[in-house]
Design a protein around this motif. Structure first.
Motif, PDB file in Angstrom:
ATOM      1  N   ALA A   1      72.410  40.223  67.829  1.00  0.00           N
ATOM      2  CA  ALA A   1      71.216  40.470  67.005  1.00  0.00           C
ATOM      3  C   ALA A   1      70.357  39.214  66.813  1.00  0.00           C
ATOM      4  O   ALA A   1      69.255  39.301  66.273  1.00  0.00           O
ATOM      5  CB  ALA A   1      71.643  41.016  65.638  1.00  0.00           C
ATOM      6  N   LEU A   2      70.841  38.049  67.242  1.00  0.00           N
ATOM      7  CA  LEU A   2      70.078  36.813  67.066  1.00  0.00           C
ATOM      8  C   LEU A   2      68.787  36.821  67.880  1.00  0.00           C
ATOM      9  O   LEU A   2      68.716  37.437  68.945  1.00  0.00           O
ATOM     10  CB  LEU A   2      70.916  35.604  67.500  1.00  0.00           C
ATOM     11  CG  LEU A   2      72.119  35.253  66.636  1.00  0.00           C
ATOM     12  CD1 LEU A   2      72.982  34.205  67.334  1.00  0.00           C
ATOM     13  CD2 LEU A   2      71.686  34.765  65.265  1.00  0.00           C
ATOM     14  N   ASN A   3      67.795  36.119  67.356  1.00  0.00           N
ATOM     15  CA  ASN A   3      66.540  35.867  68.058  1.00  0.00           C
ATOM     16  C   ASN A   3      66.457  34.379  68.368  1.00  0.00           C
ATOM     17  O   ASN A   3      67.035  33.565  67.632  1.00  0.00           O
ATOM     18  CB  ASN A   3      65.332  36.248  67.187  1.00  0.00           C
ATOM     19  CG  ASN A   3      65.207  37.737  67.011  1.00  0.00           C
ATOM     20  OD1 ASN A   3      65.493  38.504  67.922  1.00  0.00           O
ATOM     21  ND2 ASN A   3      64.798  38.145  65.836  1.00  0.00           N
ATOM     22  N   PRO A   4      65.707  33.999  69.395  1.00  0.00           N
ATOM     23  CA  PRO A   4      65.542  32.568  69.677  1.00  0.00           C
ATOM     24  C   PRO A   4      65.021  31.778  68.473  1.00  0.00           C
ATOM     25  O   PRO A   4      65.361  30.607  68.315  1.00  0.00           O
ATOM     26  CB  PRO A   4      64.545  32.553  70.838  1.00  0.00           C
ATOM     27  CG  PRO A   4      64.798  33.855  71.556  1.00  0.00           C
ATOM     28  CD  PRO A   4      65.092  34.833  70.443  1.00  0.00           C
ATOM     29  N   THR A   5      64.246  32.403  67.604  1.00  0.00           N
ATOM     30  CA  THR A   5      63.716  31.702  66.423  1.00  0.00           C
ATOM     31  C   THR A   5      64.791  31.403  65.383  1.00  0.00           C
ATOM     32  O   THR A   5      64.550  30.639  64.446  1.00  0.00           O
ATOM     33  CB  THR A   5      62.586  32.513  65.759  1.00  0.00           C
ATOM     34  OG1 THR A   5      63.097  33.811  65.417  1.00  0.00           O
ATOM     35  CG2 THR A   5      61.394  32.648  66.691  1.00  0.00           C
ATOM     36  N   ASP A   6      65.987  31.954  65.531  1.00  0.00           N
ATOM     37  CA  ASP A   6      67.104  31.681  64.624  1.00  0.00           C
ATOM     38  C   ASP A   6      67.818  30.375  64.972  1.00  0.00           C
ATOM     39  O   ASP A   6      68.709  29.952  64.241  1.00  0.00           O
ATOM     40  CB  ASP A   6      68.126  32.834  64.650  1.00  0.00           C
ATOM     41  CG  ASP A   6      67.542  34.159  64.187  1.00  0.00           C
ATOM     42  OD1 ASP A   6      66.749  34.147  63.227  1.00  0.00           O
ATOM     43  OD2 ASP A   6      67.894  35.198  64.782  1.00  0.00           O
ATOM     44  N   HIS A   7      67.428  29.740  66.071  1.00  0.00           N
ATOM     45  CA  HIS A   7      68.055  28.484  66.500  1.00  0.00           C
ATOM     46  C   HIS A   7      67.808  27.401  65.458  1.00  0.00           C
ATOM     47  O   HIS A   7      66.683  27.196  65.018  1.00  0.00           O
ATOM     48  CB  HIS A   7      67.480  28.046  67.855  1.00  0.00           C
ATOM     49  CG  HIS A   7      68.088  26.800  68.385  1.00  0.00           C
ATOM     50  ND1 HIS A   7      67.462  25.573  68.301  1.00  0.00           N
ATOM     51  CD2 HIS A   7      69.285  26.578  68.990  1.00  0.00           C
ATOM     52  CE1 HIS A   7      68.227  24.657  68.850  1.00  0.00           C
ATOM     53  NE2 HIS A   7      69.342  25.235  69.276  1.00  0.00           N
ATOM     54  N   VAL A   8      68.887  26.716  65.036  1.00  0.00           N
ATOM     55  CA  VAL A   8      68.762  25.674  64.009  1.00  0.00           C
ATOM     56  C   VAL A   8      69.215  24.302  64.498  1.00  0.00           C
ATOM     57  O   VAL A   8      69.153  23.333  63.742  1.00  0.00           O
ATOM     58  CB  VAL A   8      69.524  26.053  62.718  1.00  0.00           C
ATOM     59  CG1 VAL A   8      68.880  27.262  62.053  1.00  0.00           C
ATOM     60  CG2 VAL A   8      71.003  26.295  62.989  1.00  0.00           C
ATOM     61  N   GLY A   9      69.649  24.199  65.732  1.00  0.00           N
ATOM     62  CA  GLY A   9      70.039  22.902  66.270  1.00  0.00           C
ATOM     63  C   GLY A   9      71.081  23.037  67.358  1.00  0.00           C
ATOM     64  O   GLY A   9      71.664  24.104  67.555  1.00  0.00           O
ATOM     65  N   SER A  10      71.269  21.943  68.070  1.00  0.00           N
ATOM     66  CA  SER A  10      72.255  21.894  69.153  1.00  0.00           C
ATOM     67  C   SER A  10      73.055  20.619  69.014  1.00  0.00           C
ATOM     68  O   SER A  10      72.566  19.621  68.488  1.00  0.00           O
ATOM     69  CB  SER A  10      71.547  21.919  70.513  1.00  0.00           C
ATOM     70  OG  SER A  10      70.764  23.086  70.648  1.00  0.00           O
ATOM     71  N   GLU A  11      74.304  20.659  69.479  1.00  0.00           N
ATOM     72  CA  GLU A  11      75.122  19.459  69.429  1.00  0.00           C
ATOM     73  C   GLU A  11      76.258  19.541  70.424  1.00  0.00           C
ATOM     74  O   GLU A  11      76.605  20.613  70.914  1.00  0.00           O
ATOM     75  CB  GLU A  11      75.648  19.174  68.029  1.00  0.00           C
ATOM     76  CG  GLU A  11      76.638  20.143  67.465  1.00  0.00           C
ATOM     77  CD  GLU A  11      77.034  19.774  66.030  1.00  0.00           C
ATOM     78  OE1 GLU A  11      77.756  18.764  65.850  1.00  0.00           O
ATOM     79  OE2 GLU A  11      76.627  20.484  65.114  1.00  0.00           O
ATOM     80  N   ARG A  12      76.788  18.384  70.726  1.00  0.00           N
ATOM     81  CA  ARG A  12      77.954  18.262  71.605  1.00  0.00           C
ATOM     82  C   ARG A  12      79.168  18.261  70.691  1.00  0.00           C
ATOM     83  O   ARG A  12      79.269  17.442  69.786  1.00  0.00           O
ATOM     84  CB  ARG A  12      77.846  16.972  72.401  1.00  0.00           C
ATOM     85  CG  ARG A  12      78.928  16.836  73.445  1.00  0.00           C
ATOM     86  CD  ARG A  12      78.530  15.854  74.512  1.00  0.00           C
ATOM     87  NE  ARG A  12      77.572  16.497  75.419  1.00  0.00           N
ATOM     88  CZ  ARG A  12      76.880  15.857  76.338  1.00  0.00           C
ATOM     89  NH1 ARG A  12      77.009  14.562  76.472  1.00  0.00           N
ATOM     90  NH2 ARG A  12      76.037  16.509  77.119  1.00  0.00           N
TER      91      ARG A  12
END
Length: 144
Positions: free
Chosen positions: A77-88
């Motif tokens: 159900a996620l949308n690309p606008t729900d992205h809050v960050g990326s990390e290793r």
């Protein structure tokens, strides 16, 4: 097996790494993966909750416990606008995974996005040549 390069928006080796709080390694030019491609792949290969902390949060931070089926519905159900960050991220099995984090308000009973629902955070990624979506973190969100 899947070629995870098809999932990646950022080819291996092109992540811009930044130091975050508490020793975290942030990826400043994320998202790493194409969410829509990852969601399509999820319907074929499912997911695996990988980290001990994620397993504990899945079991103890949600009443009733968050099932793998509901977690799958949440990610779908996620949308690309729900992205809050990326990390290793390092995993409980001493592997490193590039991950994308998403947060969304969710109605657990109806299993759908809901503006009045509790916000849930999920962080997931893929290891090379492994098609399962690896859940690194899942818990109630601290984000507004």
């Amino acid at each position: 097996m899947v070629n995870n390069n098809l999932l990646r928006l950022l080819p291996s080796g092109t992540c811009v790494l930044e130091n975050g709080n508490n020793g975290r390694i942030l990826i400043g030019n994320g998202p790493v993966y194409c969410l829509r491609t990852a969601q399509s792949q999820l319907t074929l290969d499912n997911l695996r909750v990988l980290n001990v902390n994620a397993l504990q949060h899945k079991e103890l931070s949600f009443l009733p416990e968050l099932s793998d089926e509901e977690l799958l519905d949440f990610i779908l159900a996620l949308n690309p606008t729900d992205h809050v960050g990326s990390e290793r991220c390092s995993t409980s099995i001493n592997r490193v995974v590039d991950c994308d984090g998403y947060a969304m308000k969710w109605n657990r009973k109806l299993r759908q996005r809901w503006e009045h629902g509790a916000k849930i955070y999920v962080k997931f990624g893929y290891m090379e040549n492994i098609s399962k979506c690896l859940i690194i973190s899942i818990h109630p969100s601290k984000l507004p």
